[in-house]
Design a protein around this motif. Sequence first.
Motif, PDB file in Angstrom:
ATOM      1  N   TYR A  45      41.917  22.437  37.038  1.00  0.00           N
ATOM      2  CA  TYR A  45      42.046  23.348  38.120  1.00  0.00           C
ATOM      3  C   TYR A  45      41.593  24.727  37.525  1.00  0.00           C
ATOM      4  CZ  TYR A  45      44.660  20.304  41.047  1.00  0.00           C
ATOM      5  OH  TYR A  45      45.256  19.430  41.665  1.00  0.00           O
ATOM      6  N   TYR A  46      40.543  25.546  38.447  1.00  0.00           N
ATOM      7  CA  TYR A  46      40.152  27.028  37.950  1.00  0.00           C
ATOM      8  C   TYR A  46      40.210  27.935  39.220  1.00  0.00           C
ATOM      9  CZ  TYR A  46      38.228  24.723  33.753  1.00  0.00           C
ATOM     10  OH  TYR A  46      37.915  23.827  32.593  1.00  0.00           O
ATOM     11  N   PRO A  47      40.138  29.180  38.878  1.00  0.00           N
ATOM     12  CA  PRO A  47      40.099  30.051  40.024  1.00  0.00           C
ATOM     13  C   PRO A  47      38.503  29.829  40.632  1.00  0.00           C
ATOM     14  CG  PRO A  47      40.238  31.182  38.251  1.00  0.00           C
ATOM     15  CD  PRO A  47      40.759  29.848  37.943  1.00  0.00           C
ATOM     16  N   ALA A  48      38.396  29.681  42.120  1.00  0.00           N
ATOM     17  CA  ALA A  48      37.279  29.797  42.585  1.00  0.00           C
ATOM     18  C   ALA A  48      36.498  30.947  42.584  1.00  0.00           C
ATOM     19  CB  ALA A  48      37.227  29.208  43.932  1.00  0.00           C
ATOM     20  N   PRO A  49      34.945  30.906  42.210  1.00  0.00           N
ATOM     21  CA  PRO A  49      34.185  32.042  42.243  1.00  0.00           C
ATOM     22  C   PRO A  49      34.539  33.120  43.747  1.00  0.00           C
ATOM     23  CG  PRO A  49      32.961  30.169  41.914  1.00  0.00           C
ATOM     24  CD  PRO A  49      34.156  29.782  42.272  1.00  0.00           C
ATOM     25  N   GLY A  50      34.622  34.374  43.213  1.00  0.00           N
ATOM     26  CA  GLY A  50      35.029  35.171  44.417  1.00  0.00           C
ATOM     27  C   GLY A  50      36.443  35.642  44.037  1.00  0.00           C
ATOM     28  N   TYR A  51      37.128  34.800  43.422  1.00  0.00           N
ATOM     29  CA  TYR A  51      38.685  35.035  43.474  1.00  0.00           C
ATOM     30  C   TYR A  51      38.805  36.267  42.531  1.00  0.00           C
ATOM     31  CZ  TYR A  51      43.710  34.366  42.550  1.00  0.00           C
ATOM     32  OH  TYR A  51      45.134  34.572  42.733  1.00  0.00           O
ATOM     33  N   VAL A  52      39.664  37.522  43.113  1.00  0.00           N
ATOM     34  CA  VAL A  52      39.864  38.579  42.489  1.00  0.00           C
ATOM     35  C   VAL A  52      41.085  38.791  41.757  1.00  0.00           C
ATOM     36  CG1 VAL A  52      39.790  41.172  42.847  1.00  0.00           C
ATOM     37  CG2 VAL A  52      38.122  39.732  44.015  1.00  0.00           C
ATOM     38  N   VAL A  53      41.235  39.377  40.294  1.00  0.00           N
ATOM     39  CA  VAL A  53      42.364  39.614  39.716  1.00  0.00           C
ATOM     40  C   VAL A  53      42.368  41.078  39.387  1.00  0.00           C
ATOM     41  CG1 VAL A  53      42.381  37.217  38.647  1.00  0.00           C
ATOM     42  CG2 VAL A  53      41.127  39.191  37.450  1.00  0.00           C
ATOM     43  N   ALA A  54      43.695  41.596  39.261  1.00  0.00           N
ATOM     44  CA  ALA A  54      43.991  42.938  38.861  1.00  0.00           C
ATOM     45  C   ALA A  54      43.536  43.259  37.369  1.00  0.00           C
ATOM     46  CB  ALA A  54      45.414  43.058  39.033  1.00  0.00           C
ATOM     47  N   HIS A  55      43.494  42.377  36.523  1.00  0.00           N
ATOM     48  CA  HIS A  55      43.004  42.900  35.201  1.00  0.00           C
ATOM     49  C   HIS A  55      42.645  41.521  34.220  1.00  0.00           C
ATOM     50  CE1 HIS A  55      47.025  41.352  34.057  1.00  0.00           C
ATOM     51  NE2 HIS A  55      47.590  42.269  34.983  1.00  0.00           N
ATOM     52  N   ALA A  56      42.008  41.463  33.128  1.00  0.00           N
ATOM     53  CA  ALA A  56      41.561  40.307  32.553  1.00  0.00           C
ATOM     54  C   ALA A  56      42.652  39.735  32.052  1.00  0.00           C
ATOM     55  CB  ALA A  56      40.590  40.625  31.488  1.00  0.00           C
ATOM     56  N   PRO A  57      42.849  38.229  31.844  1.00  0.00           N
ATOM     57  CA  PRO A  57      43.828  37.611  31.048  1.00  0.00           C
ATOM     58  C   PRO A  57      44.293  37.909  29.707  1.00  0.00           C
ATOM     59  CG  PRO A  57      42.275  36.016  32.345  1.00  0.00           C
ATOM     60  CD  PRO A  57      41.748  37.321  32.297  1.00  0.00           C
ATOM     61  N   HIS A  73      37.391  33.700  29.518  1.00  0.00           N
ATOM     62  CA  HIS A  73      39.016  33.392  29.158  1.00  0.00           C
ATOM     63  C   HIS A  73      39.142  31.807  29.813  1.00  0.00           C
ATOM     64  CE1 HIS A  73      43.213  32.766  29.116  1.00  0.00           C
ATOM     65  NE2 HIS A  73      43.243  33.320  28.169  1.00  0.00           N
ATOM     66  N   GLY A  74      39.567  30.983  29.070  1.00  0.00           N
ATOM     67  CA  GLY A  74      39.645  29.464  29.487  1.00  0.00           C
ATOM     68  C   GLY A  74      38.564  28.879  30.150  1.00  0.00           C
ATOM     69  N   GLY A  75      37.333  29.119  29.947  1.00  0.00           N
ATOM     70  CA  GLY A  75      36.389  28.595  31.029  1.00  0.00           C
ATOM     71  C   GLY A  75      35.972  29.361  32.083  1.00  0.00           C
ATOM     72  N   VAL A  76      36.775  30.433  32.467  1.00  0.00           N
ATOM     73  CA  VAL A  76      36.500  31.198  33.426  1.00  0.00           C
ATOM     74  C   VAL A  76      35.732  32.442  33.086  1.00  0.00           C
ATOM     75  CG1 VAL A  76      37.530  32.176  35.614  1.00  0.00           C
ATOM     76  CG2 VAL A  76      38.453  30.285  34.714  1.00  0.00           C
ATOM     77  N   TRP A  77      34.921  32.889  34.086  1.00  0.00           N
ATOM     78  CA  TRP A  77      34.084  34.124  33.695  1.00  0.00           C
ATOM     79  C   TRP A  77      34.326  35.215  34.870  1.00  0.00           C
ATOM     80  CZ3 TRP A  77      30.509  34.917  29.693  1.00  0.00           C
ATOM     81  CH2 TRP A  77      30.315  33.776  29.022  1.00  0.00           C
ATOM     82  N   TYR A  78      34.577  36.378  34.435  1.00  0.00           N
ATOM     83  CA  TYR A  78      34.866  37.674  35.499  1.00  0.00           C
ATOM     84  C   TYR A  78      33.892  38.605  35.027  1.00  0.00           C
ATOM     85  CZ  TYR A  78      39.536  35.325  35.022  1.00  0.00           C
ATOM     86  OH  TYR A  78      40.718  34.552  35.036  1.00  0.00           O
ATOM     87  N   ARG A  79      33.704  39.325  36.405  1.00  0.00           N
ATOM     88  CA  ARG A  79      32.652  40.688  36.137  1.00  0.00           C
ATOM     89  C   ARG A  79      33.653  41.673  37.007  1.00  0.00           C
ATOM     90  NH1 ARG A  79      26.632  41.474  37.513  1.00  0.00           N
ATOM     91  NH2 ARG A  79      27.294  43.314  36.440  1.00  0.00           N
ATOM     92  N   PRO A  80      33.529  43.090  36.392  1.00  0.00           N
ATOM     93  CA  PRO A  80      34.094  44.219  37.117  1.00  0.00           C
ATOM     94  C   PRO A  80      33.660  44.133  38.481  1.00  0.00           C
ATOM     95  CG  PRO A  80      33.069  44.839  35.063  1.00  0.00           C
ATOM     96  CD  PRO A  80      32.711  43.490  35.309  1.00  0.00           C
ATOM     97  N   TYR A  81      34.763  44.418  39.106  1.00  0.00           N
ATOM     98  CA  TYR A  81      34.609  44.426  40.845  1.00  0.00           C
ATOM     99  C   TYR A  81      35.471  45.694  41.166  1.00  0.00           C
ATOM    100  CZ  TYR A  81      34.977  42.771  45.735  1.00  0.00           C
ATOM    101  OH  TYR A  81      34.889  42.746  47.185  1.00  0.00           O
TER     102      TYR A  81
END
Length: 206
Positions: A45-57, A73-81
């Motif tokens: 299971y992974y968070p889907a693209p577009g999912y927003v988090v408050a800060h990086a894991p 982190h853990g196979g998931v990529w994030y960009r600043p939003y």
Amino acid sequence: MRSLLRPLALALPLCCLFAPPVQAGTHVDVGIGLRFDNRYHHDHYYPAPGYVVAHAPPGAVVVHHHADPYYFHGGVWYRPYGPRLRVVLPPVGIVVPLLPAAYVSLRIGGFPYFYANGVYYQSAPGGYVVVNPPPEAAQAVPAPAPVPLKPDPILYPRNGQSAQQTEADRQECNRWATSQPSALNDAGVFNRAVEACMDGRGYSMR
């Protein structure tokens, strides 16, 4: 009646979270911002693209690509939003120093690939580079994991490496060993490659 419907409505999202995938080899949205990736029996299971988090894991790696920061982190990529981070698909060409703990080894067209969360990687200077899905990706099957010939050896750090550094080096040497010729088909080649890699990083193995 309303008192009975309210618990039922709250329970439905949890049922969806654990619902089985409907089709093999696909990404299946399961609600609550998650999707299930069972391509190549990856089954994570992974968070889907577009999912927003408050800060990086905790432990996320910061990688820059054309001066743009990405978090991995853990196979998931994030960009600043804005002040937060949003889950995205990584750009082709970005290099990450380590693969996630959960990944699938593939051999496609005679070349080794690594897959996790819809993204294909290949070994590159400095780590692993994100590449386009190869043309034969749909027909690829996971490469068999090397079977050790003997129990896992005990590692003795010669340079005072911490337990965290030792584990990181062990994982990196295991991944590097899979890229060596015949390692995926010969456990002896795989084990020798791991030993040589760990020795070069300052460890004795018994």
